[in-house]
Design a protein around this motif. Structure first.
Motif, short mmCIF file in Angstrom:
data_model
loop_
_atom_site.label_atom_id
_atom_site.label_comp_id
_atom_site.label_asym_id
_atom_site.label_seq_id
_atom_site.Cartn_x
_atom_site.Cartn_y
_atom_site.Cartn_z
N ASN A 1 6.53 63.00 -9.11
CA ASN A 1 5.82 62.72 -7.87
C ASN A 1 6.81 62.32 -6.78
OD1 ASN A 1 3.91 62.16 -5.96
ND2 ASN A 1 2.78 60.71 -7.21
N SER B 1 -0.15 71.09 -4.14
CA SER B 1 0.57 69.82 -4.19
C SER B 1 2.06 70.00 -4.48
CB SER B 1 -0.04 68.89 -5.24
OG SER B 1 0.17 69.39 -6.54
N GLU C 1 3.52 66.35 -4.54
CA GLU C 1 2.97 65.23 -3.77
C GLU C 1 1.54 65.06 -4.27
OE1 GLU C 1 2.24 63.97 0.84
OE2 GLU C 1 3.67 65.53 0.35
N ASP D 1 -1.65 62.37 -5.46
CA ASP D 1 -2.27 61.06 -5.61
C ASP D 1 -3.34 61.18 -6.69
OD1 ASP D 1 -4.18 62.54 -4.33
OD2 ASP D 1 -4.38 61.24 -2.60
#
Length: 93
Positions: A15, A64, A76, A78
């Motif tokens: 991440n 992402s 990236e 969440d």
């Protein structure tokens, strides 16, 4: 630069925002109509050396993905973006 989907299996997903390491790519989801990769799948961790099964797989949408390196893939993600897939317990005969 030419690459294959099999080359993704050797790459670890990390991440970008917090440096969390999710694991290595185990599979990819592909839209068969368009021929495009839609998501990367990281298999869940083993529970008690595999005796208690596995955790759920983590699925990272293709949107992402931010950058590919030689050994890693930066995403990236969440908690809302990362889907967890329930493992299918039924096996086809």
């Amino acid at each position: 630069m030419e690459s294959r989907i099999a080359d993704l299996r050797c790459k670890e997903i990390i991440n970008v925002s917090d440096g969390c390491r999710f694991g290595y790519v185990g599979d990819v989801e592909v839209d068969l109509e368009s021929g495009r990769v839609t998501a990367l799948v990281v298999p869940g961790r083993l529970r008690l050396f595999g005796l208690l099964g596995r955790e759920e797989d983590r699925i990272f949408p293709w949107e992402s993905v931010r950058r590919f390196g030689e050994d890693i893939i930066l995403v990236e993600a969440d908690a809302a973006q990362v889907r967890r897939a329930e493992r299918r317990r039924r096996r086809e005969a």
